[in-house]
Design a protein around this motif. Structure first.
Motif, PDB file in Angstrom:
ATOM      1  N   ARG A   1       0.839  -1.215   0.000  1.00  0.00           N
ATOM      2  CA  ARG A   1       0.000   0.000   0.000  1.00  0.00           C
ATOM      3  C   ARG A   1       0.866   1.254   0.000  1.00  0.00           C
ATOM      4  NH1 ARG A   1      -3.238   2.768   4.262  1.00  0.00           N
ATOM      5  NH2 ARG A   1      -4.815   3.943   3.137  1.00  0.00           N
ATOM      6  N   TRP A   2       2.013   1.184   0.680  1.00  0.00           N
ATOM      7  CA  TRP A   2       2.920   2.336   0.736  1.00  0.00           C
ATOM      8  C   TRP A   2       3.530   2.637  -0.640  1.00  0.00           C
ATOM      9  CZ3 TRP A   2       3.873   6.484   3.261  1.00  0.00           C
ATOM     10  CH2 TRP A   2       5.095   7.147   3.086  1.00  0.00           C
ATOM     11  N   ILE A   3       3.899   1.565  -1.330  1.00  0.00           N
ATOM     12  CA  ILE A   3       4.581   1.713  -2.622  1.00  0.00           C
ATOM     13  C   ILE A   3       3.590   2.054  -3.743  1.00  0.00           C
ATOM     14  CG2 ILE A   3       5.797   0.318  -4.411  1.00  0.00           C
ATOM     15  CD1 ILE A   3       7.706   1.146  -2.250  1.00  0.00           C
ATOM     16  N   MET A   4       2.310   1.723  -3.530  1.00  0.00           N
ATOM     17  CA  MET A   4       1.322   1.823  -4.617  1.00  0.00           C
ATOM     18  C   MET A   4       1.297   3.217  -5.256  1.00  0.00           C
ATOM     19  SD  MET A   4      -0.613  -0.166  -6.355  1.00  0.00           S
ATOM     20  CE  MET A   4      -1.006  -1.669  -5.468  1.00  0.00           C
ATOM     21  N   LYS A   5       1.642   4.254  -4.511  1.00  0.00           N
ATOM     22  CA  LYS A   5       1.601   5.615  -5.091  1.00  0.00           C
ATOM     23  C   LYS A   5       2.649   5.794  -6.189  1.00  0.00           C
ATOM     24  CE  LYS A   5       4.059   7.604  -1.058  1.00  0.00           C
ATOM     25  NZ  LYS A   5       4.275   6.334  -0.372  1.00  0.00           N
ATOM     26  N   GLU A   6       3.614   4.848  -6.250  1.00  0.00           N
ATOM     27  CA  GLU A   6       4.639   4.937  -7.312  1.00  0.00           C
ATOM     28  C   GLU A   6       4.357   3.957  -8.460  1.00  0.00           C
ATOM     29  OE1 GLU A   6       8.502   4.478  -5.446  1.00  0.00           O
ATOM     30  OE2 GLU A   6       7.776   5.668  -3.749  1.00  0.00           O
ATOM     31  N   VAL A   7       3.201   3.279  -8.379  1.00  0.00           N
ATOM     32  CA  VAL A   7       2.908   2.208  -9.343  1.00  0.00           C
ATOM     33  C   VAL A   7       1.895   2.704 -10.375  1.00  0.00           C
ATOM     34  CG1 VAL A   7       1.849  -0.095  -9.534  1.00  0.00           C
ATOM     35  CG2 VAL A   7       3.423   0.405  -7.646  1.00  0.00           C
ATOM     36  N   ASP A   8       2.096   2.328 -11.642  1.00  0.00           N
ATOM     37  CA  ASP A   8       1.160   2.734 -12.712  1.00  0.00           C
ATOM     38  C   ASP A   8       0.153   1.644 -13.045  1.00  0.00           C
ATOM     39  OD1 ASP A   8       2.357   5.336 -13.449  1.00  0.00           O
ATOM     40  OD2 ASP A   8       4.102   4.062 -13.825  1.00  0.00           O
ATOM     41  N   ILE A   9       0.534   0.397 -12.846  1.00  0.00           N
ATOM     42  CA  ILE A   9      -0.366  -0.713 -13.217  1.00  0.00           C
ATOM     43  C   ILE A   9       0.043  -1.958 -12.424  1.00  0.00           C
ATOM     44  CG2 ILE A   9       1.066  -1.474 -15.192  1.00  0.00           C
ATOM     45  CD1 ILE A   9      -1.586  -1.931 -16.746  1.00  0.00           C
ATOM     46  N   VAL A  10      -0.944  -2.751 -12.034  1.00  0.00           N
ATOM     47  CA  VAL A  10      -0.661  -4.024 -11.350  1.00  0.00           C
ATOM     48  C   VAL A  10      -0.972  -5.162 -12.324  1.00  0.00           C
ATOM     49  CG1 VAL A  10      -1.314  -5.569  -9.460  1.00  0.00           C
ATOM     50  CG2 VAL A  10      -1.194  -3.096  -9.055  1.00  0.00           C
ATOM     51  N   LEU A  11      -0.058  -6.103 -12.437  1.00  0.00           N
ATOM     52  CA  LEU A  11      -0.275  -7.294 -13.276  1.00  0.00           C
ATOM     53  C   LEU A  11      -0.077  -8.526 -12.407  1.00  0.00           C
ATOM     54  CD1 LEU A  11       1.934  -6.475 -16.427  1.00  0.00           C
ATOM     55  CD2 LEU A  11      -0.554  -6.212 -16.237  1.00  0.00           C
ATOM     56  N   VAL A  12      -1.090  -9.381 -12.345  1.00  0.00           N
ATOM     57  CA  VAL A  12      -0.935 -10.631 -11.592  1.00  0.00           C
ATOM     58  C   VAL A  12      -1.408 -11.797 -12.459  1.00  0.00           C
ATOM     59  CG1 VAL A  12      -1.240  -9.569  -9.298  1.00  0.00           C
ATOM     60  CG2 VAL A  12      -3.250 -10.450 -10.520  1.00  0.00           C
ATOM     61  N   GLY A  13      -1.041 -13.006 -12.046  1.00  0.00           N
ATOM     62  CA  GLY A  13      -1.501 -14.206 -12.730  1.00  0.00           C
ATOM     63  C   GLY A  13      -2.755 -14.745 -12.056  1.00  0.00           C
ATOM     64  N   ALA A  14      -3.111 -15.983 -12.398  1.00  0.00           N
ATOM     65  CA  ALA A  14      -4.315 -16.597 -11.828  1.00  0.00           C
ATOM     66  C   ALA A  14      -4.109 -18.090 -11.643  1.00  0.00           C
ATOM     67  CB  ALA A  14      -5.504 -16.373 -12.758  1.00  0.00           C
ATOM     68  N   ASP A  15      -4.643 -18.593 -10.548  1.00  0.00           N
ATOM     69  CA  ASP A  15      -4.722 -20.047 -10.377  1.00  0.00           C
ATOM     70  C   ASP A  15      -6.081 -20.543 -10.853  1.00  0.00           C
ATOM     71  OD1 ASP A  15      -2.443 -19.342  -8.399  1.00  0.00           O
ATOM     72  OD2 ASP A  15      -2.372 -21.510  -8.727  1.00  0.00           O
ATOM     73  N   THR A  16      -7.105 -19.742 -10.560  1.00  0.00           N
ATOM     74  CA  THR A  16      -8.465 -20.083 -10.976  1.00  0.00           C
ATOM     75  C   THR A  16      -9.246 -18.791 -11.160  1.00  0.00           C
ATOM     76  OG1 THR A  16      -8.487 -22.209  -9.801  1.00  0.00           O
ATOM     77  CG2 THR A  16     -10.626 -21.197 -10.202  1.00  0.00           C
ATOM     78  N   ILE A  17     -10.101 -18.758 -12.186  1.00  0.00           N
ATOM     79  CA  ILE A  17     -11.058 -17.662 -12.302  1.00  0.00           C
ATOM     80  C   ILE A  17     -12.445 -18.299 -12.246  1.00  0.00           C
ATOM     81  CG2 ILE A  17     -11.958 -15.807 -13.776  1.00  0.00           C
ATOM     82  CD1 ILE A  17      -8.970 -15.507 -14.705  1.00  0.00           C
ATOM     83  N   CYS A  18     -13.236 -17.839 -11.301  1.00  0.00           N
ATOM     84  CA  CYS A  18     -14.551 -18.448 -11.061  1.00  0.00           C
ATOM     85  C   CYS A  18     -15.570 -17.913 -12.065  1.00  0.00           C
ATOM     86  CB  CYS A  18     -15.022 -18.122  -9.649  1.00  0.00           C
ATOM     87  SG  CYS A  18     -13.802 -18.580  -8.405  1.00  0.00           S
ATOM     88  N   SER A  19     -16.705 -18.603 -12.170  1.00  0.00           N
ATOM     89  CA  SER A  19     -17.718 -18.193 -13.151  1.00  0.00           C
ATOM     90  C   SER A  19     -18.304 -16.822 -12.822  1.00  0.00           C
ATOM     91  CB  SER A  19     -18.819 -19.246 -13.274  1.00  0.00           C
ATOM     92  OG  SER A  19     -19.428 -19.427 -12.014  1.00  0.00           O
TER      93      SER A  19
END
Ligand code: RUB
Length: 317
Positions: free
Chosen positions: A187-205
């Motif tokens: 949360r502290w660093i987020m002010k310096e971030v432009d975009i978040v990219l994460v992967g997935a193990d499962t995406i639900c319906s």
């Protein structure tokens, strides 16, 4: 060979998935397809029932190796699809081998396509934050870098397994500048971030994302800071089981992965859930190999890409 006729090679792969030597939802899926392929190839006899028995034993040990990533179940289903209709051993063997080859090829290709599509969202000068170690998310960052974009990355440590170290090593090998942070610094660093990219193990319906523990906190911090939160996921990360009402089992691992029990006062409990759920409302979009989709399109992705049959199979267990 054990009593189900499952070969040592398959047991080794299932054990490596369980112990996390093989980890990450995409790699787990490809390894499971490869293990079934080997199982079919190694059986030299011509007893159809025996090959069925071996494949069923393999299916059960692979599926039970880790409970959360639907990619594992989807890979096993895709590899064994149509096998019950085979009337000869050779036909069954050939079917499993070609299904496995097709799954592995499509899966690797999907990661590549996701990289190309997702990289369009990255512009020179952007700082990306990623959590854990996702081949799909890293593929996007590497594709943008290969296009000559100047990208830097914040990688979370991802306690307790510290997959963040794998991420920064991987980025460093690709000469992409990265900064490792502890999970609680997000949360502290987020002010310096432009975009978040994460992967997935499962995406639900319903569009909820199941990914490494802490992902939902990253999503909340991103939302608060108005930073886009993007999921990079192949379509076999979508879950037909959730269409049939099943809840995703969140794996809880040994407490000793977190702390040596001798360091704790008597009676203190430790819990080690390794995945969590991020509701669709916190997700901007999902980059898949068929394009960028809304999390609310998850049901359509399942029907279109995995097929109605996957939903019937999910009902059978
Ligand atoms: C890995 C993890 C990754 C996803 C996606 O957890 O949560 O973000 O599996 O990875 P673990 P990929 O280390 O416990 O397996 O994009 O490589 O499939």
């Amino acid at each position: 060979m054990d009593t189900d006729g499952v070969t040592l090679g398959l047991i080794e792969i299932a054990d490596s998935i369980k112990s996390m030597e093989i980890r990450g939802a995409g790699l787990i899926a490809r390894s499971a397809a490869e293990a079934l392929r080997q199982q079919a190839q190694e059986y030299q006899g011509d007893d159809l029932a025996e090959l069925h028995r071996r494949l069923e034993g393999s299916r059960r040990s692979l599926i039970s190796s880790r409970p959360t990533a639907i990619s594992l179940w989807n890979a096993v289903q895709a590899t064994l699809r149509g096998s019950s209709k085979a009337t000869e051993t050779e036909e069954l063997r050939a079917l499993v081998i070609s299904n496995a080859d097709r799954f592995i090829e499509r899966s690797s290709k999907a990661v590549e396509i996701i990289g190309r599509i997702g990289s369009k969202r990255l512009k020179s000068g952007m700082a990306v934050l990623t959590h854990c170690n996702s081949k799909a998310a890293l593929g996007v960052i590497k594709a943008a870098h290969a296009d000559g974009k100047d990208i830097s990355v914040y990688a979370t440590e991802s306690r307790p397994w510290r997959q963040g170290l794998l991420t920064v090593r991987d980025l460093s090998a690709a000469q992409i500048p990265s900064t490792l942070i502890i999970d609680s610094a997000v949360r502290w660093i987020m002010k310096e971030v432009d975009i978040v990219l994460v992967g997935a193990d499962t995406i639900c319906s319903n569009g909820a994302l199941i990914n490494k523990i802490g992902t939902s906190q990253v999503a909340l911090a991103a939302e608060e800071a108005r930073v886009p939160f993007i999921v990079c996921a192949e379509t076999y990360k979508f879950s037909p089981k959730t269409v049939m009402g099943e809840l995703v089992e969140i794996e809880e691992r040994d407490a000793r992965e977190i702390v040596d029990p001798r360091e704790l006062p008597a009676g203190v409990k430790v819990r080690n859930p390794v995945f969590d759920s991020t509701p669709a409302e916190h997700i901007d979009s999902i980059v898949t190999e068929i394009g960028v989709v809304s999390p609310y399109a998850a049901y359509e992705v399942i029907v279109r890409e995995l097929g109605q049959e996957s939903i019937f199979e999910a009902n059978e267990g």
